[in-house]
Design an enzyme around this catalytic site. Sequence first.
Site, PDB file in Angstrom:
ATOM      1  NE  ARG A  24      -4.308  -1.337   0.155  1.00  0.00           N
ATOM      2  CZ  ARG A  24      -4.512  -2.394  -0.649  1.00  0.00           C
ATOM      3  NH1 ARG A  24      -3.590  -2.748  -1.526  1.00  0.00           N
ATOM      4  NH2 ARG A  24      -5.644  -3.071  -0.571  1.00  0.00           N
ATOM      5  CD  GLU A  66      -3.009   3.437  -5.318  1.00  0.00           C
ATOM      6  OE1 GLU A  66      -2.046   3.181  -4.581  1.00  0.00           O
ATOM      7  OE2 GLU A  66      -3.878   2.606  -5.622  1.00  0.00           O
ATOM      8  CG  HIS A 123      -3.330  -0.488  -6.682  1.00  0.00           C
ATOM      9  ND1 HIS A 123      -3.679   0.147  -5.519  1.00  0.00           N
ATOM     10  CD2 HIS A 123      -3.288  -1.811  -6.368  1.00  0.00           C
ATOM     11  CE1 HIS A 123      -3.861  -0.738  -4.553  1.00  0.00           C
ATOM     12  NE2 HIS A 123      -3.632  -1.935  -5.041  1.00  0.00           N
TER      13      HIS A 123
HETATM   14  C1  DGY Z   1      -5.765  -5.957  -2.950  1.00  0.00           C
HETATM   15  O1  DGY Z   1      -6.461  -6.938  -3.248  1.00  0.00           O
HETATM   16  O2  DGY Z   1      -5.650  -5.573  -1.788  1.00  0.00           O
HETATM   17  C2  DGY Z   1      -5.029  -5.288  -4.059  1.00  0.00           C
HETATM   18  O3  DGY Z   1      -4.410  -4.138  -3.682  1.00  0.00           O
HETATM   19  C3  DGY Z   1      -5.901  -5.101  -5.276  1.00  0.00           C
HETATM   20  O4  DGY Z   1      -6.007  -6.372  -5.827  1.00  0.00           O
END
Ligand code: DGY
Length: 328
Positions: A241, A270, A289
């Site tokens: 993240r 983001e 992402h």
């Molecule tokens: C998640 O699943 O947490 C990813 O960041 C997106 O697939």
Amino acid sequence: MTDRPRVFVARVIPEDGLAAIRAGCDAEIWPDELPPPRAELLRAIEGCDGVLTLLTDRVDDEFLDRAGPQLKVVSNFAVGFDNVDVAACTRRAIPVGNTPGVLTETTADLAFALLMAAARRVAEGDRYVRAGRWRTWGPMLLLGPDVHGATLGIVGFGRIGQAVARRAAGFGMHILYHDLQRADEALERELGATYRPLEDLLGEADVVTLHVNLSEETRGLIDAARLRSMKPTAILVNTARGPVVDTGALHEALRDGLIAAAALDVTDPEPLPADHPLLALDNCLVVPHIASASRATRGRMAAMAAANLLAGVRGERLPTPVNPEVYG
Ligand code: DGY
């Protein structure tokens, strides 16, 4: 009037999930590429029995109040659920579902792709060719470090971190890991991974790859001091993240050569605006992402999120709840 459960699905997801949702519910599906603006989201969830959210939708007390007391489930289309105030849902006995397991290998693939691309300067090379700068084979052109034989530091040794370790073993990398909990010896042996305290790992690794959840403990984990403790030749990969890394500190570290390069699937903020200073740096590779973005995996995520949603509106236990304590 109908007695079918009412649900809101906050974006178009693959048919693998949508078909079942449409078959079992009265579903409103947000049709746009962009997420519903907050006011629209709050309007759409009023009176719903279930909501399928994405990581761009904040689920908090305001959301739960507007949905109303009949809300039976929040199904998040992601393995991460830092967009959901899980404690608030648990207080109201609302189960929250996520999509663990199905995206592990696909996410590890992208982490490894970013690692390779940053080390071997793939995006820079592509920009160089497209800019018409490729005039001859050059003995000094776009040199980078070897990936094979390098030391990989994996921060967060859950499913995805371990899947990255399996790939790294194939490249003959020396594997270090850090996690709050040390893996058992059999797993360490199987993956050829050695535990290190975080500060030691950062000082030793040629490539650091992040695989922790976002929580109050991990927000800003990679800050200016930790970036300074990395090797000047090191590469940082983030598919976890964005806020796990201090963006301002990362920009300075890349600009000033405190580390060699970064490859980011996730950013803070983001999306990253096109004029963001990070994007002016040649040694920073950014993708939008997409770590779980294979057709098969997104299909599996959709099926899993739909299964959680449908179980929730029927009052059944979710297949993958993140707050199983709601079941007592
Ligand atoms: C998640 O699943 O947490 C990813 O960041 C997106 O697939």
